[in-house]
Write a protein that holds these residues in place. Structure first.
Motif, PDB file in Angstrom:
ATOM      1  N   ARG A  94     -13.313 -15.216 -28.757  1.00  0.00           N
ATOM      2  CA  ARG A  94     -12.439 -15.053 -27.540  1.00  0.00           C
ATOM      3  C   ARG A  94     -10.937 -15.716 -27.871  1.00  0.00           C
ATOM      4  O   ARG A  94     -10.299 -15.526 -27.278  1.00  0.00           O
ATOM      5  CB  ARG A  94     -13.108 -15.853 -26.386  1.00  0.00           C
ATOM      6  CG  ARG A  94     -14.293 -15.309 -25.803  1.00  0.00           C
ATOM      7  CD  ARG A  94     -14.979 -16.299 -24.897  1.00  0.00           C
ATOM      8  NE  ARG A  94     -16.366 -15.873 -24.162  1.00  0.00           N
ATOM      9  CZ  ARG A  94     -16.834 -16.841 -23.557  1.00  0.00           C
ATOM     10  NH1 ARG A  94     -16.840 -17.993 -23.506  1.00  0.00           N
ATOM     11  NH2 ARG A  94     -18.384 -16.352 -23.297  1.00  0.00           N
ATOM     12  N   PHE A  95     -11.156 -16.738 -28.730  1.00  0.00           N
ATOM     13  CA  PHE A  95      -9.810 -17.470 -29.385  1.00  0.00           C
ATOM     14  C   PHE A  95      -8.703 -16.551 -29.724  1.00  0.00           C
ATOM     15  O   PHE A  95      -8.937 -15.901 -30.869  1.00  0.00           O
ATOM     16  CB  PHE A  95     -10.410 -18.480 -30.178  1.00  0.00           C
ATOM     17  CG  PHE A  95      -9.215 -19.505 -30.639  1.00  0.00           C
ATOM     18  CD1 PHE A  95      -8.303 -19.861 -29.762  1.00  0.00           C
ATOM     19  CD2 PHE A  95      -8.934 -19.878 -32.005  1.00  0.00           C
ATOM     20  CE1 PHE A  95      -7.380 -20.833 -30.316  1.00  0.00           C
ATOM     21  CE2 PHE A  95      -8.111 -20.396 -32.522  1.00  0.00           C
ATOM     22  CZ  PHE A  95      -7.136 -21.135 -31.501  1.00  0.00           C
ATOM     23  N   PRO A  96      -7.412 -16.388 -29.071  1.00  0.00           N
ATOM     24  CA  PRO A  96      -6.618 -15.421 -29.725  1.00  0.00           C
ATOM     25  C   PRO A  96      -5.712 -16.501 -30.731  1.00  0.00           C
ATOM     26  O   PRO A  96      -5.803 -17.482 -30.883  1.00  0.00           O
ATOM     27  CB  PRO A  96      -5.507 -15.236 -28.217  1.00  0.00           C
ATOM     28  CG  PRO A  96      -5.827 -16.588 -27.638  1.00  0.00           C
ATOM     29  CD  PRO A  96      -7.307 -16.809 -27.949  1.00  0.00           C
ATOM     30  N   THR A  97      -4.800 -15.517 -31.269  1.00  0.00           N
ATOM     31  CA  THR A  97      -4.081 -16.446 -32.328  1.00  0.00           C
ATOM     32  C   THR A  97      -2.760 -16.939 -31.579  1.00  0.00           C
ATOM     33  O   THR A  97      -2.410 -16.459 -30.575  1.00  0.00           O
ATOM     34  CB  THR A  97      -3.250 -15.249 -33.228  1.00  0.00           C
ATOM     35  OG1 THR A  97      -4.170 -14.344 -33.731  1.00  0.00           O
ATOM     36  CG2 THR A  97      -2.545 -15.752 -34.306  1.00  0.00           C
ATOM     37  N   ILE A  98      -2.677 -18.274 -31.895  1.00  0.00           N
ATOM     38  CA  ILE A  98      -1.879 -19.276 -31.344  1.00  0.00           C
ATOM     39  C   ILE A  98      -0.564 -19.439 -32.183  1.00  0.00           C
ATOM     40  O   ILE A  98      -0.909 -19.772 -33.407  1.00  0.00           O
ATOM     41  CB  ILE A  98      -2.279 -20.672 -31.005  1.00  0.00           C
ATOM     42  CG1 ILE A  98      -3.617 -20.333 -30.335  1.00  0.00           C
ATOM     43  CG2 ILE A  98      -1.436 -21.379 -30.151  1.00  0.00           C
ATOM     44  CD1 ILE A  98      -3.526 -20.231 -28.736  1.00  0.00           C
ATOM     45  N   GLU A  99       0.498 -18.957 -31.648  1.00  0.00           N
ATOM     46  CA  GLU A  99       1.823 -19.239 -32.719  1.00  0.00           C
ATOM     47  C   GLU A  99       1.800 -20.752 -32.723  1.00  0.00           C
ATOM     48  O   GLU A  99       2.206 -21.573 -32.085  1.00  0.00           O
ATOM     49  CB  GLU A  99       3.036 -18.567 -31.923  1.00  0.00           C
ATOM     50  CG  GLU A  99       3.288 -17.200 -32.257  1.00  0.00           C
ATOM     51  CD  GLU A  99       4.640 -16.718 -31.870  1.00  0.00           C
ATOM     52  OE1 GLU A  99       5.464 -17.400 -32.033  1.00  0.00           O
ATOM     53  OE2 GLU A  99       4.726 -15.629 -31.247  1.00  0.00           O
ATOM     54  N   ARG A 100       2.388 -21.125 -34.285  1.00  0.00           N
ATOM     55  CA  ARG A 100       2.650 -22.439 -34.397  1.00  0.00           C
ATOM     56  C   ARG A 100       4.059 -22.640 -35.010  1.00  0.00           C
ATOM     57  O   ARG A 100       4.650 -21.774 -35.476  1.00  0.00           O
ATOM     58  CB  ARG A 100       1.523 -22.680 -35.641  1.00  0.00           C
ATOM     59  CG  ARG A 100       0.287 -22.516 -35.284  1.00  0.00           C
ATOM     60  CD  ARG A 100      -0.405 -23.867 -34.715  1.00  0.00           C
ATOM     61  NE  ARG A 100      -0.005 -25.102 -35.803  1.00  0.00           N
ATOM     62  CZ  ARG A 100      -0.809 -25.266 -36.724  1.00  0.00           C
ATOM     63  NH1 ARG A 100      -1.816 -24.529 -37.097  1.00  0.00           N
ATOM     64  NH2 ARG A 100      -0.549 -26.500 -37.696  1.00  0.00           N
ATOM     65  N   THR A 101       4.274 -23.792 -34.598  1.00  0.00           N
ATOM     66  CA  THR A 101       5.861 -24.074 -35.373  1.00  0.00           C
ATOM     67  C   THR A 101       5.333 -25.395 -36.153  1.00  0.00           C
ATOM     68  O   THR A 101       4.249 -25.706 -36.529  1.00  0.00           O
ATOM     69  CB  THR A 101       6.678 -24.984 -34.316  1.00  0.00           C
ATOM     70  OG1 THR A 101       5.954 -26.092 -33.601  1.00  0.00           O
ATOM     71  CG2 THR A 101       6.881 -23.800 -33.192  1.00  0.00           C
ATOM     72  N   ASP A 102       6.296 -26.231 -36.543  1.00  0.00           N
ATOM     73  CA  ASP A 102       6.067 -27.587 -37.520  1.00  0.00           C
ATOM     74  C   ASP A 102       5.726 -28.820 -36.515  1.00  0.00           C
ATOM     75  O   ASP A 102       5.662 -29.636 -37.311  1.00  0.00           O
ATOM     76  CB  ASP A 102       7.244 -27.546 -38.698  1.00  0.00           C
ATOM     77  CG  ASP A 102       8.557 -27.803 -37.629  1.00  0.00           C
ATOM     78  OD1 ASP A 102       8.322 -27.892 -36.625  1.00  0.00           O
ATOM     79  OD2 ASP A 102       9.575 -27.664 -38.600  1.00  0.00           O
ATOM     80  N   ASP A 103       5.826 -28.590 -35.285  1.00  0.00           N
ATOM     81  CA  ASP A 103       5.530 -29.539 -34.571  1.00  0.00           C
ATOM     82  C   ASP A 103       4.206 -29.522 -33.693  1.00  0.00           C
ATOM     83  O   ASP A 103       4.202 -28.693 -32.771  1.00  0.00           O
ATOM     84  CB  ASP A 103       6.511 -29.881 -33.327  1.00  0.00           C
ATOM     85  CG  ASP A 103       6.454 -31.072 -32.446  1.00  0.00           C
ATOM     86  OD1 ASP A 103       5.429 -31.690 -32.461  1.00  0.00           O
ATOM     87  OD2 ASP A 103       7.491 -31.445 -31.862  1.00  0.00           O
TER      88      ASP A 103
END
Lengths: 325, 85
Positions: A94-103
């Protein structure tokens, strides 16, 4: 201590029967799982979800007249392994891809802030009936009567540092900061009794909807597996970060419905407590964990997202049941 | 956005993952001020409020219903500000 719940299918039937009987060294093989609805909208299968909840409960308060040795019985661990495997697979799917930054902390806070799931607190604040409020308390009692316990498993799994000290700092507050009168799960128990309800843990398991049991199972599974410590702390952060405002709304709703002061006090306490816990959980606990163990970042997000998703599922199911969805 | 390191500030304590320290007073971005340990907060009216928790959150947005403590209302303001822009 609560009685064993009524089974919801062939697997939980065998489990409940075994636990209700004499302790034996070897059990017959477990029945196979029933075919599962594989769509990501479907909740976990009712039978398996109840069975896993019963297995986890053996590690919390147990059940009346159930031999305490069952908790670590190898045949029960085999079943737990199978059911937790199914649950974890379902949650990861169920877990979608989460966009990541460096924070990382900002990413986690952003994920939680973006939550726009349906809210039971908003409904009860202005519109819900007394019966609905009491029904929600019975559903919530499955967790609130052991509030903070699933997260306590994580403490010895952390190597040290900020994440560990901050987690214990928050847990100390959850467990009353040295004052038994302020132990959160006992505040809830007092509220239940004041409402004329039972404060026995698991007393309302027979009424618990599958979504609520699945919420509890996810929290227990994350907490009990060292491997899933990232998910456990992400789950905890999301839980705390989405508690302060809804607690205020619920306290207002319970006051509007003239429910007893004790249950209002439970939610009032969480307005202030969780405004603190949220900050510490995001920055020090999850931020500190990921600073030490960067590979756990994805699991922290999985835990946070799962917490929000499972609450949305519970809220949708309850609102549908109340015909307000 | 991060500010350039102010290495001139003599009281600045370097923090990083290797040297994990904690602060007694923490200003949370767009959030409350965390206060660790026992403290007495005097509000604008001169009324004193003692902390009762291991960590307390003092409101910085001025909209809390439980002054001087944070009640999470700042998040609703932030949401409103975001949706109106």
């Amino acid at each position: 201590m609560a009685s064993l719940p009524a089974p919801r299918g062939p697997l939980s039937e065998v489990l409940v029967q075994s636990l209700g009987g004499n302790f034996v060294e070897q059990l017959p093989a477990w029945p196979d799982s029933e075919p599962v609805d594989g769509s990501s909208d479907a909740p976990g299968p009712a039978d398996e979800t109840l069975a896993l909840w019963v297995l986890h409960e053996l590690s919390y308060r147990g059940f009346t007249d159930v031999d305490e040795r069952w908790e670590w019985h190898p045949d029960l661990l085999v079943l737990r392994w199978r059911l937790e495997g199914g649950l974890e697979q379902r949650l990861r799917k169920r877990f979608p891809t989460i966009e990541r930054t460096d924070d990382f902390v900002a990413d986690l806070a952003g994920l939680i802030a973006a939550d726009d799931g349906p809210s039971l607190a908003r409904h009860l604040q202005r519109h819900g009936s007394r019966e609905q409020a009491l029904e929600l308390l019975r559903q919530r009692s499955i967790y609130h009567l052991k509030e903070a316990d699933p997260t306590a498993w994580v403490v010895p799994r952390l190597p040290g540092g900020r994440a560990k000290t901050a987690l214990v700092e928050v847990q100390f507050d959850e467990y009353g900061a040295g004052d038994p009168q302020r132990l959160h799960h006992e505040l809830f128990a007092r509220g239940m009794v004041a409402c004329g309800l039972s404060a026995e843990p698991g007393q309302y398991a027979d009424e618990a909807i599958t979504e609520v049991l699945e919420q509890n199972n996810a929290g227990s599974m994350f907490g009990m597996h060292r491997r899933l410590r990232g998910a456990a702390l992400g789950h905890f952060a999301a839980f705390e970060a989405t508690s302060s405002v809804p607690s205020r709304q619920l306290a207002q709703g319970l006051a509007r419905l003239e429910l007893p002061d004790e249950i209002q006090a439970y939610y009032e306490e969480h307005v202030e407590a969780d405004a603190v816990h949220e900050q510490v959980a995001l920055r020090d606990i999850c931020g500190g964990l990921v600073a030490r163990e960067p590979d756990l970042a994805e699991d922290v997000l999985l835990g946070a997202w799962t917490c929000l998703d499972l609450e949305a599922r519970t809220a949708s199911a309850m609102l549908e049941r109340w015909e307000v969805a | 956005m991060s500010l350039p390191d102010d290495t001139e500030t003599e009281t600045e304590i370097q923090t990083n993952a290797d040297i994990e320290t904690r602060a007694d007073i923490v200003l949370c971005p767009d959030g409350p001020m965390l206060v660790r340990g026992q403290a007495v907060i005097e509000d604008a009216d001169g009324t004193q409020h003692a902390t009762t928790r291991p960590v307390s959150a003092v409101c910085r947005c001025g909209r809390t219903s439980r002054a001087p403590w944070c009640d999470g209302t700042h998040k609703l303001i932030a949401d409103g500000a975001r949706s109106s822009t």
